[in-house]
Design a protein around this motif. Structure first.
Motif, PDB file in Angstrom:
ATOM      1  N   GLN A 171     -11.801 -21.755   7.973  1.00  0.00           N
ATOM      2  CA  GLN A 171     -10.207 -21.699   7.958  1.00  0.00           C
ATOM      3  C   GLN A 171      -9.665 -20.406   8.454  1.00  0.00           C
ATOM      4  OE1 GLN A 171      -8.591 -22.638   4.244  1.00  0.00           O
ATOM      5  NE2 GLN A 171      -6.770 -23.206   5.275  1.00  0.00           N
ATOM      6  N   ILE A 172      -8.751 -20.464   9.323  1.00  0.00           N
ATOM      7  CA  ILE A 172      -7.731 -19.361   9.428  1.00  0.00           C
ATOM      8  C   ILE A 172      -6.336 -19.918   9.298  1.00  0.00           C
ATOM      9  CG2 ILE A 172      -6.933 -17.591  10.949  1.00  0.00           C
ATOM     10  CD1 ILE A 172      -9.483 -17.847  12.683  1.00  0.00           C
ATOM     11  N   SER A 173      -5.654 -19.457   8.103  1.00  0.00           N
ATOM     12  CA  SER A 173      -4.393 -19.777   7.743  1.00  0.00           C
ATOM     13  C   SER A 173      -3.537 -18.579   7.982  1.00  0.00           C
ATOM     14  CB  SER A 173      -4.398 -20.135   6.370  1.00  0.00           C
ATOM     15  OG  SER A 173      -2.825 -20.159   5.873  1.00  0.00           O
ATOM     16  N   SER A 174      -2.502 -18.577   9.046  1.00  0.00           N
ATOM     17  CA  SER A 174      -1.558 -17.767   9.337  1.00  0.00           C
ATOM     18  C   SER A 174      -0.731 -17.362   8.058  1.00  0.00           C
ATOM     19  CB  SER A 174      -0.677 -17.993  10.398  1.00  0.00           C
ATOM     20  OG  SER A 174       0.075 -19.303  10.243  1.00  0.00           O
ATOM     21  N   GLY A 175      -0.295 -18.647   7.220  1.00  0.00           N
ATOM     22  CA  GLY A 175       0.096 -18.207   6.005  1.00  0.00           C
ATOM     23  C   GLY A 175      -0.728 -17.210   4.926  1.00  0.00           C
ATOM     24  N   ASP A 176      -1.703 -17.728   4.804  1.00  0.00           N
ATOM     25  CA  ASP A 176      -2.744 -16.923   4.017  1.00  0.00           C
ATOM     26  C   ASP A 176      -2.928 -15.426   4.450  1.00  0.00           C
ATOM     27  OD1 ASP A 176      -3.127 -18.882   2.325  1.00  0.00           O
ATOM     28  OD2 ASP A 176      -5.035 -19.411   3.008  1.00  0.00           O
ATOM     29  N   LEU A 177      -2.894 -15.210   5.824  1.00  0.00           N
ATOM     30  CA  LEU A 177      -3.307 -13.776   6.292  1.00  0.00           C
ATOM     31  C   LEU A 177      -2.027 -13.166   6.051  1.00  0.00           C
ATOM     32  CD1 LEU A 177      -4.540 -14.561   9.900  1.00  0.00           C
ATOM     33  CD2 LEU A 177      -5.874 -13.844   8.020  1.00  0.00           C
ATOM     34  N   ILE A 231       1.587 -11.988  13.634  1.00  0.00           N
ATOM     35  CA  ILE A 231       0.761 -13.101  13.405  1.00  0.00           C
ATOM     36  C   ILE A 231      -0.318 -12.931  14.255  1.00  0.00           C
ATOM     37  CG2 ILE A 231       0.497 -15.462  12.826  1.00  0.00           C
ATOM     38  CD1 ILE A 231       3.454 -15.787  12.439  1.00  0.00           C
ATOM     39  N   LEU A 232      -0.037 -12.882  15.452  1.00  0.00           N
ATOM     40  CA  LEU A 232      -1.266 -13.096  16.721  1.00  0.00           C
ATOM     41  C   LEU A 232      -2.177 -11.691  16.358  1.00  0.00           C
ATOM     42  CD1 LEU A 232      -1.577 -14.913  18.846  1.00  0.00           C
ATOM     43  CD2 LEU A 232      -0.852 -13.060  20.473  1.00  0.00           C
ATOM     44  N   LYS A 233      -1.677 -10.663  16.047  1.00  0.00           N
ATOM     45  CA  LYS A 233      -2.323  -9.453  15.805  1.00  0.00           C
ATOM     46  C   LYS A 233      -3.734  -9.946  14.519  1.00  0.00           C
ATOM     47  CE  LYS A 233      -1.763  -4.547  14.777  1.00  0.00           C
ATOM     48  NZ  LYS A 233      -0.807  -3.412  14.470  1.00  0.00           N
ATOM     49  N   VAL A 280     -10.401 -13.701  14.172  1.00  0.00           N
ATOM     50  CA  VAL A 280     -11.310 -14.376  15.167  1.00  0.00           C
ATOM     51  C   VAL A 280     -12.375 -13.271  15.615  1.00  0.00           C
ATOM     52  CG1 VAL A 280     -11.359 -15.008  17.813  1.00  0.00           C
ATOM     53  CG2 VAL A 280      -9.467 -15.905  16.079  1.00  0.00           C
ATOM     54  N   ARG A 281     -12.032 -12.097  15.804  1.00  0.00           N
ATOM     55  CA  ARG A 281     -13.101 -11.186  16.188  1.00  0.00           C
ATOM     56  C   ARG A 281     -14.322 -10.741  14.982  1.00  0.00           C
ATOM     57  NH1 ARG A 281      -9.396  -6.472  18.945  1.00  0.00           N
ATOM     58  NH2 ARG A 281      -9.186  -7.574  20.910  1.00  0.00           N
ATOM     59  N   GLN A 282     -13.671 -10.882  13.777  1.00  0.00           N
ATOM     60  CA  GLN A 282     -14.563 -11.065  12.654  1.00  0.00           C
ATOM     61  C   GLN A 282     -15.542 -12.160  12.381  1.00  0.00           C
ATOM     62  OE1 GLN A 282     -12.398 -10.955   8.863  1.00  0.00           O
ATOM     63  NE2 GLN A 282     -11.706  -9.066   9.233  1.00  0.00           N
ATOM     64  N   LEU A 283     -14.807 -13.459  12.712  1.00  0.00           N
ATOM     65  CA  LEU A 283     -15.934 -14.533  12.739  1.00  0.00           C
ATOM     66  C   LEU A 283     -16.962 -14.434  13.850  1.00  0.00           C
ATOM     67  CD1 LEU A 283     -13.164 -17.215  12.020  1.00  0.00           C
ATOM     68  CD2 LEU A 283     -14.906 -16.254  10.458  1.00  0.00           C
ATOM     69  N   GLY A 284     -16.834 -13.936  14.953  1.00  0.00           N
ATOM     70  CA  GLY A 284     -17.649 -13.874  15.988  1.00  0.00           C
ATOM     71  C   GLY A 284     -17.931 -15.228  16.682  1.00  0.00           C
TER      72      GLY A 284
END
Ligand code: ZN
Length: 213
Positions: free
Chosen positions: A28-34, A64-66, A72-76
């Motif tokens: 999960q990638i949540s922009s709110g959590d990030l 947010i995009l940053k 995304v890079r971390q996830l590979g």
């Protein structure tokens, strides 16, 4: 498999994303959590976005995009389910550009379609743990009122779940999301689920939709 979750605030997107994460092994990638993570860690970004978030306003796209790009890079190669971004057509295009550079693409845009009265009812019941961030609501109640099951932390109502802020968020959402829905429809990536059902039924719907992927 990479998924984008679309739906107004209060449709349980976070919970649905967690369900997809567990069931299909995606992250999960949540922009709110990030963003909340940045605020909590008092980073430069965190200090910049904290007042914006408190007012229920929108954080600039670049920020947010940053954060999403980093994640995304971390996830590979691990697939992801993205929740909270994009919220409008411009953001969807920015996201596509970024993903293209990373040589990945979106497979499904999953829309959770929910009526306004259901949303208001759910959001005003929502409480979050101050310590671990777990979210409770109509479908997920804590054992003891006001206390987190996970860590015993205090539950509070988020600033952006206050009724006057909810109304503003829904209005913004409705204005901006239709072009986004059309965008993914045109790309033949859009799938919809009825978000007015009970959470368990929504999970069943998600299983049916994604199960054969
Ligand atoms: Zn907790």
């Amino acid at each position: 498999m990479n998924i984008i979750l679309l739906g107004p605030p209060g449709t349980g997107k976070g919970t649905i994303a967690q369900f997809i994460e567990k069931t299909f092994g995606l992250r999960q990638i949540s922009s709110g959590d990030l963003l909340r993570e940045q605020v909590k860690e008092k980073t430069t970004i965190g200090k910049k976005v904290e007042p914006i978030m408190k007012e229920g306003k929108l954080v600039p796209d670049e920020i947010i995009l940053k954060l999403i790009t980093r994640k995304v890079r971390q996830l590979g190669k691990t697939g992801f389910v993205l929740d909270g971004f994009p919220r409008n057509l411009e953001q969807a295009k920015l996201l596509d550009e970024m993903l293209k550079k990373e040589k990945i693409g979106i497979d499904i845009a999953l829309e959770i379609s929910t009526d306004e009265e259901v949303i208001v009812k759910r959001l005003s019941a929502r409480r979050q743990c101050r310590k671990c961030g777990k979210i409770y609501g109509i479908d997920i109640k804590p054992e003891k009122e006001g206390v987190c099951d996970n860590c015993g932390g205090e539950l509070f109502m988020r600033e952006d779940d206050r009724p006057e802020v909810i109304k503003y968020r829904l209005q913004l959402y409705n204005e901006r999301t239709q072009p986004l829905i059309d965008y993914y429809l045109e790309k033949e990536k859009l799938k919809s689920i009825d978000g007015n059902m009970h959470l368990e039924e929504i999970f069943d719907g998600v299983l049916k939709l994604l199960g054969n992927k």
